[in-house]
Write a protein that holds these residues in place. Structure first.
Motif, mmCIF file in Angstrom:
data_model
loop_
_atom_site.group_PDB
_atom_site.id
_atom_site.type_symbol
_atom_site.label_atom_id
_atom_site.label_comp_id
_atom_site.label_asym_id
_atom_site.label_seq_id
_atom_site.Cartn_x
_atom_site.Cartn_y
_atom_site.Cartn_z
ATOM 1 N N GLY A 79 0.850 -1.384 0.064
ATOM 2 C CA GLY A 79 -0.190 0.007 -0.109
ATOM 3 C C GLY A 79 0.972 1.162 -0.044
ATOM 4 N N GLY A 80 2.159 1.021 0.386
ATOM 5 C CA GLY A 80 3.094 2.295 0.116
ATOM 6 C C GLY A 80 3.102 3.243 1.251
ATOM 7 N N ASP A 81 2.553 2.856 2.397
ATOM 8 C CA ASP A 81 2.424 4.161 3.400
ATOM 9 C C ASP A 81 3.474 4.096 4.417
ATOM 10 O OD1 ASP A 81 0.385 5.434 2.201
ATOM 11 O OD2 ASP A 81 -1.213 4.391 3.319
ATOM 12 N N ARG A 91 5.582 2.564 -9.315
ATOM 13 C CA ARG A 91 4.027 2.471 -9.605
ATOM 14 C C ARG A 91 3.890 1.073 -10.523
ATOM 15 N NH1 ARG A 91 -0.117 6.808 -9.997
ATOM 16 N NH2 ARG A 91 -0.684 5.858 -12.135
ATOM 17 N N LEU A 92 2.925 0.224 -10.256
ATOM 18 C CA LEU A 92 2.683 -0.771 -11.097
ATOM 19 C C LEU A 92 2.656 -0.706 -12.493
ATOM 20 C CD1 LEU A 92 1.397 -3.636 -11.622
ATOM 21 C CD2 LEU A 92 -0.868 -2.680 -11.106
ATOM 22 N N GLU A 93 2.441 0.450 -13.068
ATOM 23 C CA GLU A 93 2.562 0.621 -14.688
ATOM 24 C C GLU A 93 4.062 0.543 -15.008
ATOM 25 O OE1 GLU A 93 1.218 2.873 -12.592
ATOM 26 O OE2 GLU A 93 -0.685 3.754 -13.486
ATOM 27 N N TYR A 94 5.041 1.276 -14.053
ATOM 28 C CA TYR A 94 6.351 1.204 -14.564
ATOM 29 C C TYR A 94 7.052 -0.223 -14.087
ATOM 30 C CZ TYR A 94 11.131 2.408 -14.794
ATOM 31 O OH TYR A 94 12.665 2.549 -15.142
ATOM 32 N N GLY A 95 6.789 -0.723 -12.887
ATOM 33 C CA GLY A 95 7.328 -1.903 -12.541
ATOM 34 C C GLY A 95 6.987 -2.993 -13.184
ATOM 35 N N ALA A 96 5.805 -3.115 -13.722
ATOM 36 C CA ALA A 96 5.444 -4.100 -14.676
ATOM 37 C C ALA A 96 6.528 -4.336 -15.658
ATOM 38 C CB ALA A 96 3.962 -4.037 -15.034
ATOM 39 N N CYS A 124 13.190 -8.085 -0.711
ATOM 40 C CA CYS A 124 12.720 -7.653 -1.794
ATOM 41 C C CYS A 124 13.893 -6.689 -2.498
ATOM 42 C CB CYS A 124 11.371 -6.754 -1.685
ATOM 43 S SG CYS A 124 10.108 -8.049 -1.316
ATOM 44 N N HIS A 125 13.815 -6.712 -3.809
ATOM 45 C CA HIS A 125 14.903 -5.750 -4.471
ATOM 46 C C HIS A 125 14.126 -4.470 -4.586
ATOM 47 C CE1 HIS A 125 16.629 -9.496 -6.036
ATOM 48 N NE2 HIS A 125 17.650 -9.078 -5.992
ATOM 49 N N TRP A 126 12.853 -4.557 -4.717
ATOM 50 C CA TRP A 126 12.129 -3.123 -4.547
ATOM 51 C C TRP A 126 10.725 -3.619 -4.668
ATOM 52 C CZ3 TRP A 126 8.822 -3.276 -9.004
ATOM 53 C CH2 TRP A 126 9.349 -3.796 -10.412
ATOM 54 N N LEU A 127 9.757 -2.271 -4.242
ATOM 55 C CA LEU A 127 8.488 -2.630 -4.015
ATOM 56 C C LEU A 127 7.569 -1.951 -5.051
ATOM 57 C CD1 LEU A 127 8.481 -1.504 -0.296
ATOM 58 C CD2 LEU A 127 8.528 -4.046 -1.133
ATOM 59 N N MET A 128 6.351 -2.572 -5.362
ATOM 60 C CA MET A 128 5.611 -1.976 -6.459
ATOM 61 C C MET A 128 4.231 -1.757 -5.950
ATOM 62 S SD MET A 128 4.903 -3.822 -10.120
ATOM 63 C CE MET A 128 4.161 -5.293 -9.618
ATOM 64 N N GLN A 129 3.557 -0.479 -6.356
ATOM 65 C CA GLN A 129 2.566 0.138 -5.652
ATOM 66 C C GLN A 129 1.183 0.153 -6.598
ATOM 67 O OE1 GLN A 129 2.907 4.341 -4.915
ATOM 68 N NE2 GLN A 129 1.744 4.026 -2.637
ATOM 69 N N THR B 157 1.721 7.352 -18.769
ATOM 70 C CA THR B 157 2.742 7.969 -18.620
ATOM 71 C C THR B 157 3.755 7.574 -17.526
ATOM 72 O OG1 THR B 157 2.011 9.737 -17.198
ATOM 73 C CG2 THR B 157 1.831 10.163 -19.380
ATOM 74 N N MET B 158 3.114 7.068 -16.345
ATOM 75 C CA MET B 158 3.761 6.230 -15.607
ATOM 76 C C MET B 158 4.654 5.234 -15.760
ATOM 77 S SD MET B 158 3.660 7.942 -12.778
ATOM 78 C CE MET B 158 2.645 9.327 -11.934
ATOM 79 N N ALA B 159 4.204 4.620 -17.003
ATOM 80 C CA ALA B 159 5.009 3.476 -17.479
ATOM 81 C C ALA B 159 6.382 3.341 -17.978
ATOM 82 C CB ALA B 159 4.326 2.628 -18.729
ATOM 83 N N SER B 160 6.787 4.791 -18.463
ATOM 84 C CA SER B 160 8.091 5.263 -18.603
ATOM 85 C C SER B 160 8.658 6.211 -17.790
ATOM 86 C CB SER B 160 7.920 5.782 -20.121
ATOM 87 O OG SER B 160 7.212 6.846 -20.120
#
Lengths: 235, 235
Positions: A79-81, A91-96, A124-129, B157-160
């Motif tokens: 949840g990222g808080d 963010r999910l869009e980028y992490g994916a 974890c290497h990183w977190l996805m929100q 736009t978050m995907a990049s």
């Protein structure tokens, strides 16, 4: 995405475990790993009516390090808080995009009530929100899994795909329809014979705006043929 | 997306109604309409522990036409297997672009067991399909709602977007770290004094590959300072 494992850490609700497995099956993922589940919940999920192949093949591990031992990229969802500001949060869009194509990824989801612990997160290497509203970040576990997997399989090229595959009517067909409609309007007395200027053009535009398929044009031609037959019969 | 209404047609499971409401709250939608629900299920969903404002404000309608009367775009969701080939079918990635910005949209979801009926579908301008595997298209209702709403709010736009917001260490810092590491290696006898050619360059690359933040660089400098202190003390 055969290289992706979904790892549920300490899930407590059999419905959520089953829902995660179902979303995996919907979107084409098969490797489900469950860490330290509430035992009754796990057995219920496996034996549930409609439990699919993903659920049947799920493996249970006592700890997170054992569950992710063979994975070279470990991504936690949050949840990222409340988190370590040093841990990269994407963010999910980028992490994916960073996960796609990776040969062995573990995607971790925490328990329904507490999410991932700080200890889980340290693996974890990183977190996805998931970009939920800051006022209501906490998602249902099964829905969070579904949304993350959907982002992984969605096809951006489809976002600008052609409108739809229906076969549009040829202009000769729509013109035939316009002519038949004009005849109906004339016979039915729609025009008062003083304002016919531009009528043909307006009718053509009206028919074009119907944006008809081949098949529906045939239907409309039949409708107007019938109306004409009736109009002429009663004239 | 204040102009979007989620319409659940004949839902039977209170958990699914509640899950749909929760996903709406997560992603910032508020107008939930329920058509002809199993009465007990609806009352259970409203009174459930944790039922949120969206669920409390849900409205019940006896029929689909009454539920969508004030909507100018009606979109049905479907597994996409048994349908009228004349009804335009759009994949979620594309359909979402057509829905965004529309002032009054109804997004219809069918019952858990049967989906939308042919009669329900006849009220839709077009149908939207979540890209699930053809071998397992049928999604859980709550997950289907979550995935559709996510596609509506996701930000391409978050995907990049840039990798992550961590502040990377300056080169002067990583160079300091490399020097201290070199000193540790020298004193600890890591080099055999015959193969030092290129050692500085290789160490620099090794440190760069750590891809450290400012904060972690300070931590590592402290670690090596302590090791050096110990090495020199025991030398």
């Amino acid at each position: 995405m055969s290289g992706l494992s979904v790892v549920l850490v300490s899930p407590r609700n059999p419905l959520n475990i089953g829902a995660a497995a179902r979303a995996m099956s919907n979107f084409g993922f098969s490797d489900l790993r469950v860490v330290n589940p509430y035992d009754v919940a796990f057995r219920e999920a496996v034996s549930a009516v409609g439990a699919d192949a993903v659920m049947q093949a799920a493996r249970v591990y006592p700890t997170v390090p054992e569950a992710i031992a063979d994975c070279s990229l470990v991504v936690g969802t949050t949840g990222g808080d409340h988190r370590d500001p040093e841990q990269p949060l994407r963010r999910l869009e980028y992490g994916a995009r960073m996960i796609q194509g990776h040969p062995s990824v573990a995607l971790l989801f925490g328990s329904e009530k507490y999410g991932l612990s700080n200890d889980d997160i340290s693996h974890c290497h990183w977190l996805m929100q998931i970009p939920a509203r800051s006022e209501h970040r906490s998602m249902n576990l099964g829905q969070a899994v579904a949304v993350c997997l959907y982002e992984l399989i969605r096809d951006e090229t489809m976002a600008s795909a052609p409108a739809h595959p229906k076969r549009s009517a040829a202009s000769s067909q729509t013109e035939l329809l316009r002519e038949r409609l004009a005849e109906v309007l004339l016979i039915s007395g729609y025009y008062d014979h003083t304002a016919v200027e531009g009528a043909e053009r307006r009718l053509r535009a009206l028919v074009k705006r119907m944006n008809l398929s081949q098949q529906d044009t045939v239907v409309w031609l039949g409708i107007f043929r019938q109306i004409l037959w009736k109009l002429k019969g009663t004239a």
